[in-house]
Each structure stands twice: as structure tokens, then as C-alpha cells.
Scaffold this motif. Sequence first.
Motif, short mmCIF file in Angstrom:
data_model
loop_
_atom_site.label_atom_id
_atom_site.label_comp_id
_atom_site.label_asym_id
_atom_site.label_seq_id
_atom_site.Cartn_x
_atom_site.Cartn_y
_atom_site.Cartn_z
N ARG A 13 -41.61 31.27 31.44
CA ARG A 13 -41.32 29.84 31.58
C ARG A 13 -39.86 29.60 31.93
O ARG A 13 -39.55 28.77 32.76
CB ARG A 13 -41.69 29.09 30.30
N VAL A 17 -37.20 27.89 35.41
CA VAL A 17 -36.20 26.82 35.27
C VAL A 17 -35.01 27.12 36.16
O VAL A 17 -34.37 28.16 36.01
CB VAL A 17 -35.73 26.71 33.79
N THR A 28 -29.24 23.90 33.48
CA THR A 28 -30.31 23.32 32.66
C THR A 28 -30.93 24.37 31.73
O THR A 28 -31.15 24.10 30.55
CB THR A 28 -31.40 22.72 33.57
N ARG A 75 -33.32 12.65 33.49
CA ARG A 75 -34.75 12.87 33.77
C ARG A 75 -35.03 14.35 34.04
O ARG A 75 -36.07 14.87 33.65
CB ARG A 75 -35.15 12.00 34.96
N LYS A 76 -34.09 15.03 34.71
CA LYS A 76 -34.29 16.45 35.03
C LYS A 76 -34.46 17.29 33.77
O LYS A 76 -35.32 18.16 33.71
CB LYS A 76 -33.09 16.95 35.84
N ARG A 78 -35.51 16.22 30.81
CA ARG A 78 -36.80 15.85 30.23
C ARG A 78 -37.95 16.53 30.97
O ARG A 78 -38.85 17.11 30.35
CB ARG A 78 -36.99 14.34 30.27
N ASP A 79 -37.91 16.50 32.29
CA ASP A 79 -38.99 17.11 33.07
C ASP A 79 -39.04 18.62 32.85
O ASP A 79 -40.11 19.21 32.75
CB ASP A 79 -38.79 16.82 34.57
N THR A 80 -37.87 19.25 32.75
CA THR A 80 -37.82 20.70 32.51
C THR A 80 -38.38 21.02 31.13
O THR A 80 -39.14 21.99 30.98
CB THR A 80 -36.39 21.22 32.66
N GLU A 82 -40.58 19.31 29.47
CA GLU A 82 -42.03 19.12 29.56
C GLU A 82 -42.70 20.32 30.22
O GLU A 82 -43.75 20.77 29.79
CB GLU A 82 -42.36 17.84 30.32
N THR A 83 -42.08 20.86 31.25
CA THR A 83 -42.62 22.03 31.94
C THR A 83 -42.68 23.22 31.01
O THR A 83 -43.67 23.97 31.00
CB THR A 83 -41.75 22.37 33.17
N CYS A 86 -45.59 22.83 28.26
CA CYS A 86 -47.00 22.71 28.68
C CYS A 86 -47.63 24.06 28.90
O CYS A 86 -47.09 25.00 29.19
CB CYS A 86 -47.09 21.90 29.96
#
Length: 86
Positions: A13, A17, A28, A75-76, A78-80, A82-83, A86
Motif C-alpha cells: 500500500r 503512495v 505524503t 484533500r490529497k 485525506r485521499d491517500t 482512504e486509499t 481500503c
Amino acid sequence: MRLKNILKDLQARFTAVPNNDPRAKVGTGSLIAVLVFFFRRDRHGRTLESLRKLVQEQFKTNFSRGGFWERLAARKLRDTLETLTC
């Protein structure tokens, strides 16, 4: 799930990133790694200020309070996150 499998999954994972953003002082992936270890600490010292200081210490860089907050609220990030979950 065995620890070996968990570590392999985390490695896969984190490989996804992107860690190079020329505008950012800290990538990040690196920021997320510090976040993970920060929340593994004792509960008594968990503040945004102590997190900012930890990031500054680990990466030998300065973050203004506002700049650090903007980075956490991005947002980046947060999106990372979430990725990764999941």
C-alpha cells in the motif's frame, strides 16, 4: 492475519503512495508514517502542536502552524489515507 502478511500488505500500500511532491517539505508517504507512529504513543502528549514538532524533528525542517494545519487538511492527504485503509 499473521504479522508477516500485514507487513507485506502495508508495504504494498505504501509503495502506491507518491512521496515526491516538489512543493512539499515532507512527502505524503513520510507524513503518513509519522502520523502512524505518533498515534502509537502515549495518549498524554497528543496535540497538533506535538505532532508538528515531531514532524519537524524527524525531517529537520520548519513548518508554520498554519502551513502544517493546511497540510493536514489537504484533500490529497485525506485521499491517500482512504486509499491506504481500503
